[in-house]
Scaffold this motif. Structure first.
Motif, PDB file in Angstrom:
ATOM      1  N   ALA A  59      24.719   7.054  30.489  1.00  0.00           N
ATOM      2  CA  ALA A  59      24.553   6.054  29.441  1.00  0.00           C
ATOM      3  C   ALA A  59      25.923   5.580  28.962  1.00  0.00           C
ATOM      4  O   ALA A  59      26.935   6.275  29.119  1.00  0.00           O
ATOM      5  N   PRO A  60      25.995   4.385  28.374  1.00  0.00           N
ATOM      6  CA  PRO A  60      27.273   3.921  27.825  1.00  0.00           C
ATOM      7  C   PRO A  60      27.867   4.934  26.861  1.00  0.00           C
ATOM      8  O   PRO A  60      27.172   5.516  26.032  1.00  0.00           O
ATOM      9  N   GLY A  61      29.158   5.165  27.008  1.00  0.00           N
ATOM     10  CA  GLY A  61      29.843   6.159  26.196  1.00  0.00           C
ATOM     11  C   GLY A  61      31.029   6.718  26.947  1.00  0.00           C
ATOM     12  O   GLY A  61      31.406   6.228  28.021  1.00  0.00           O
ATOM     13  N   PRO A  62      31.644   7.764  26.424  1.00  0.00           N
ATOM     14  CA  PRO A  62      32.887   8.286  27.018  1.00  0.00           C
ATOM     15  C   PRO A  62      32.720   8.828  28.430  1.00  0.00           C
ATOM     16  O   PRO A  62      33.615   8.675  29.268  1.00  0.00           O
ATOM     17  N   LEU A 112      13.507   2.570  32.497  1.00  0.00           N
ATOM     18  CA  LEU A 112      14.557   2.355  33.496  1.00  0.00           C
ATOM     19  C   LEU A 112      15.190   0.977  33.321  1.00  0.00           C
ATOM     20  O   LEU A 112      16.418   0.836  33.352  1.00  0.00           O
ATOM     21  N   ARG A 113      14.367  -0.039  33.124  1.00  0.00           N
ATOM     22  CA  ARG A 113      14.903  -1.393  32.954  1.00  0.00           C
ATOM     23  C   ARG A 113      15.773  -1.475  31.690  1.00  0.00           C
ATOM     24  O   ARG A 113      16.836  -2.108  31.693  1.00  0.00           O
ATOM     25  N   THR A 114      15.317  -0.845  30.627  1.00  0.00           N
ATOM     26  CA  THR A 114      16.093  -0.848  29.379  1.00  0.00           C
ATOM     27  C   THR A 114      17.418  -0.123  29.548  1.00  0.00           C
ATOM     28  O   THR A 114      18.477  -0.587  29.092  1.00  0.00           O
ATOM     29  N   PHE A 115      17.376   1.041  30.219  1.00  0.00           N
ATOM     30  CA  PHE A 115      18.590   1.818  30.451  1.00  0.00           C
ATOM     31  C   PHE A 115      19.592   1.018  31.281  1.00  0.00           C
ATOM     32  O   PHE A 115      20.794   0.976  30.971  1.00  0.00           O
ATOM     33  N   ALA A 116      19.114   0.349  32.336  1.00  0.00           N
ATOM     34  CA  ALA A 116      20.001  -0.448  33.185  1.00  0.00           C
ATOM     35  C   ALA A 116      20.623  -1.599  32.408  1.00  0.00           C
ATOM     36  O   ALA A 116      21.805  -1.941  32.627  1.00  0.00           O
ATOM     37  N   ALA A 117      19.874  -2.189  31.492  1.00  0.00           N
ATOM     38  CA  ALA A 117      20.416  -3.295  30.689  1.00  0.00           C
ATOM     39  C   ALA A 117      21.567  -2.818  29.814  1.00  0.00           C
ATOM     40  O   ALA A 117      22.581  -3.515  29.661  1.00  0.00           O
ATOM     41  N   THR A 118      21.438  -1.621  29.222  1.00  0.00           N
ATOM     42  CA  THR A 118      22.533  -1.087  28.406  1.00  0.00           C
ATOM     43  C   THR A 118      23.760  -0.790  29.264  1.00  0.00           C
ATOM     44  O   THR A 118      24.892  -0.974  28.815  1.00  0.00           O
ATOM     45  N   GLN A 119      23.537  -0.331  30.490  1.00  0.00           N
ATOM     46  CA  GLN A 119      24.669  -0.058  31.380  1.00  0.00           C
ATOM     47  C   GLN A 119      25.387  -1.352  31.781  1.00  0.00           C
ATOM     48  O   GLN A 119      26.617  -1.381  31.859  1.00  0.00           O
ATOM     49  N   ARG A 120      24.610  -2.392  32.065  1.00  0.00           N
ATOM     50  CA  ARG A 120      25.236  -3.669  32.424  1.00  0.00           C
ATOM     51  C   ARG A 120      26.139  -4.165  31.296  1.00  0.00           C
ATOM     52  O   ARG A 120      27.218  -4.721  31.550  1.00  0.00           O
ATOM     53  N   ALA A 121      25.721  -3.949  30.069  1.00  0.00           N
ATOM     54  CA  ALA A 121      26.549  -4.344  28.928  1.00  0.00           C
ATOM     55  C   ALA A 121      27.863  -3.570  28.881  1.00  0.00           C
ATOM     56  O   ALA A 121      28.842  -4.032  28.285  1.00  0.00           O
ATOM     57  N   ALA A 122      27.883  -2.394  29.532  1.00  0.00           N
ATOM     58  CA  ALA A 122      29.097  -1.563  29.581  1.00  0.00           C
ATOM     59  C   ALA A 122      29.876  -1.778  30.879  1.00  0.00           C
ATOM     60  O   ALA A 122      30.813  -1.027  31.162  1.00  0.00           O
ATOM     61  N   GLY A 123      29.509  -2.765  31.671  1.00  0.00           N
ATOM     62  CA  GLY A 123      30.272  -3.090  32.869  1.00  0.00           C
ATOM     63  C   GLY A 123      29.790  -2.469  34.150  1.00  0.00           C
ATOM     64  O   GLY A 123      30.458  -2.578  35.187  1.00  0.00           O
ATOM     65  N   ASP A 125      27.521  -2.255  37.479  1.00  0.00           N
ATOM     66  CA  ASP A 125      26.778  -3.139  38.383  1.00  0.00           C
ATOM     67  C   ASP A 125      25.407  -2.505  38.620  1.00  0.00           C
ATOM     68  O   ASP A 125      25.248  -1.614  39.450  1.00  0.00           O
ATOM     69  N   ALA A 126      24.421  -2.940  37.848  1.00  0.00           N
ATOM     70  CA  ALA A 126      23.065  -2.397  37.918  1.00  0.00           C
ATOM     71  C   ALA A 126      22.108  -3.557  38.171  1.00  0.00           C
ATOM     72  O   ALA A 126      21.931  -4.421  37.313  1.00  0.00           O
ATOM     73  N   ARG A 127      21.470  -3.575  39.333  1.00  0.00           N
ATOM     74  CA  ARG A 127      20.682  -4.722  39.765  1.00  0.00           C
ATOM     75  C   ARG A 127      19.190  -4.373  39.804  1.00  0.00           C
ATOM     76  O   ARG A 127      18.768  -3.518  40.588  1.00  0.00           O
ATOM     77  N   ASP A 128      18.421  -5.025  38.965  1.00  0.00           N
ATOM     78  CA  ASP A 128      16.975  -4.814  38.954  1.00  0.00           C
ATOM     79  C   ASP A 128      16.360  -5.300  40.263  1.00  0.00           C
ATOM     80  O   ASP A 128      16.692  -6.397  40.750  1.00  0.00           O
ATOM     81  N   LEU A 129      15.452  -4.490  40.816  1.00  0.00           N
ATOM     82  CA  LEU A 129      14.760  -4.836  42.051  1.00  0.00           C
ATOM     83  C   LEU A 129      13.257  -4.807  41.836  1.00  0.00           C
ATOM     84  O   LEU A 129      12.749  -4.009  41.035  1.00  0.00           O
ATOM     85  N   THR A 130      12.560  -5.645  42.554  1.00  0.00           N
ATOM     86  CA  THR A 130      11.114  -5.527  42.616  1.00  0.00           C
ATOM     87  C   THR A 130      10.752  -4.410  43.583  1.00  0.00           C
ATOM     88  O   THR A 130      11.615  -3.885  44.310  1.00  0.00           O
ATOM     89  N   ALA A 131       9.473  -4.043  43.617  1.00  0.00           N
ATOM     90  CA  ALA A 131       9.028  -3.000  44.536  1.00  0.00           C
ATOM     91  C   ALA A 131       9.288  -3.398  45.984  1.00  0.00           C
ATOM     92  O   ALA A 131       9.697  -2.574  46.808  1.00  0.00           O
ATOM     93  N   SER A 132       9.060  -4.660  46.313  1.00  0.00           N
ATOM     94  CA  SER A 132       9.292  -5.103  47.697  1.00  0.00           C
ATOM     95  C   SER A 132      10.776  -5.100  48.035  1.00  0.00           C
ATOM     96  O   SER A 132      11.163  -4.766  49.165  1.00  0.00           O
ATOM     97  N   GLU A 133      11.620  -5.454  47.070  1.00  0.00           N
ATOM     98  CA  GLU A 133      13.063  -5.401  47.316  1.00  0.00           C
ATOM     99  C   GLU A 133      13.533  -3.961  47.484  1.00  0.00           C
ATOM    100  O   GLU A 133      14.412  -3.672  48.317  1.00  0.00           O
ATOM    101  N   ALA A 134      12.959  -3.038  46.709  1.00  0.00           N
ATOM    102  CA  ALA A 134      13.304  -1.627  46.876  1.00  0.00           C
ATOM    103  C   ALA A 134      12.905  -1.136  48.261  1.00  0.00           C
ATOM    104  O   ALA A 134      13.640  -0.377  48.906  1.00  0.00           O
ATOM    105  N   ALA A 135      11.754  -1.589  48.755  1.00  0.00           N
ATOM    106  CA  ALA A 135      11.302  -1.190  50.093  1.00  0.00           C
ATOM    107  C   ALA A 135      12.233  -1.724  51.166  1.00  0.00           C
ATOM    108  O   ALA A 135      12.431  -1.077  52.209  1.00  0.00           O
TER     109      ALA A 135
END
Length: 402
Positions: A59-62, A112-123, A125-135
């Motif tokens: 998570a964002p932080g030290p 997971l989506r919320t966590f990734a959004a907070t990470q993107r705000a901290a720089g 590279d977190a890319r949301d994927l659909t189920a088909s993209e994950a496959a």
């Protein structure tokens, strides 16, 4: 004119990845270093990890800031070691393969989506994927995926090879590596400053400073050195499968609940599915976390839980034989942050420990930060969150239970 110094400037206690990184960074700056270890080189926690270099689980932080710095540092450091030692001696199977975090339940998908959004705000590279993209990223992945995030920055290396390369550079610069030498404490002068490291068999090793890089045993050494720390062992287990065809598992893949397991402070067992391949074709399956002192009993129920959860993520693994299982102790602190820097209670005592399961990934930045603080350079990350005297390091338990 070359001036020969009889004694080392710094003694690093512990030859694992963190101690090796500290010793490398110090010798690169001209310090004379001796590394002591009671066991064979890199045979403790470093030899029992998966070699993960991750930002995806933080998570964002030290700690995330330290991980980001370390991921930037690792390729530069490995390239410099290859120039200095030669590609063969510096090779450590570094792979910037990226990571994939998946959720198989809707509540976990939202988290997971919320966590990734907070990470993107901290720089990150977190890319949301659909189920088909994950496959498309992982063709053998379960069809139960409800959400996925790709982390291109995640990487992997072989931790023993990496630590060995760092120590080879220390030797090449005139440093000394001594195994079978149990550091039992320190000797201090009248003002309380460290002037030597006591050893059980080889007598005192005079020095100007000592770095406690003892991993899960850092609480033991800190106590003996007069600077107690609440570093406790937290055990983890890993399964290793028989070799599989190339491409069966392409990234480091884990279930979204892994982040909660990492951040948990519970003593009870926590397991989560973590799956990744190696260059040899084997697949590593984790992960578990449990605080049970230094009890190294192999628990079959833990192994079964790991196998069962991995087969949910990758059904292809259900009929794959397991060749072996191994476990190790990781250095845990109550606030889940490493301890990096000088101990004001004992001048000359320094600490580099408490990374738990993230030590491989954080080692490059940890070594650099400790060396910067030792030499008085401007630190490349804020050292304040990792200082010895922070509130989260209050000692509530006996740290050393060998």
């Amino acid at each position: 004119m070359l001036v020969l110094r009889k004694h080392p400037d710094v003694v690093v206690v512990g030859s694992g990845i963190t101690g090796a990184a500290c010793a490398e960074a110090l010798t690169r700056r001209g310090a004379r270093v001796t590394v002591l270890d009671r066991a064979p080189l890199t045979s403790g926690t470093t030899a029992r990890g998966e070699g993960n270099l991750l930002v995806s689980d933080k998570a964002p932080g030290p700690e995330l800031a330290l991980a980001q710095a370390s991921l930037r540092r690792w390729p530069q450091l490995l390239a410099a070691l290859a120039d200095e030692l030669g590609p063969e001696r510096a090779g450590c199977e570094y792979e910037p393969k990226g990571g994939l975090v998946v959720a198989t339940r809707e509540p976990d998908a939202d988290a997971l989506r919320t966590f990734a959004a907070t990470q993107r705000a901290a720089g990150v590279d977190a890319r949301d994927l659909t189920a088909s993209e994950a496959a498309a990223h992982e063709p053998q992945l379960t069809e139960r995926v409800r959400a996925a995030v790709c982390y291109p920055e995640d990487a992997q290396l072989q931790p023993v090879l990496a630590a060995t390369a760092l120590l080879a550079a220390v030797r090449a610069r005139g440093g000394e590596i001594r195994t079978g030498t149990d550091a039992s404490g320190v000797t201090c002068e009248g003002g309380g400053r460290v002037v030597a490291v006591r050893t059980a068999d080889a007598g005192p090793v005079p020095c100007g400073a000592v770095v406690n890089a003892c991993g899960p045993w850092a609480g033991c050494f800190a106590d003996a050195a007069g600077g107690p720390l609440p570093v406790l062992p937290r055990r983890g287990m890993v399964l290793v499968t028989a070799p599989l065809p190339p491409g069966t598992v392409r990234h480091k893949v884990y279930d979204a609940d892994y982040v909660g397991a990492v951040g948990s402070g519970e003593e009870d067992l926590r397991t989560s599915a973590v799956v990744e391949s190696t260059r040899a074709g084997t697949v590593l399956i984790g992960s578990s976390r449990q605080r049970a002192g230094f009890d190294d009993t192999v628990r079959v129920d833990v192994l079964r839980a790991l196998a069962r959860k991995a087969a949910v993520l990758f059904p292809v693994l259900r009929d794959v034989p397991v060749m072996r299982a191994y476990g190790g102790f990781r250095p845990y602190t109550p606030d889940h942050l490493p301890v990096i820097g000088a101990d004001p209670r004992r001048p000359g005592l320094w600490h580099a420990t408490g990374h738990e399961g993230a030590g491989i990934g954080l080692a490059a930045a940890t070594g650099e930060l400790l060396a910067e603080l030792y030499t008085g350079e401007k630190p490349h990350v804020d050292p304040e969150p990792f200082r010895v005297g922070r509130p989260g390091l209050s000692i509530e338990e006996e740290p050393c239970r060998r």
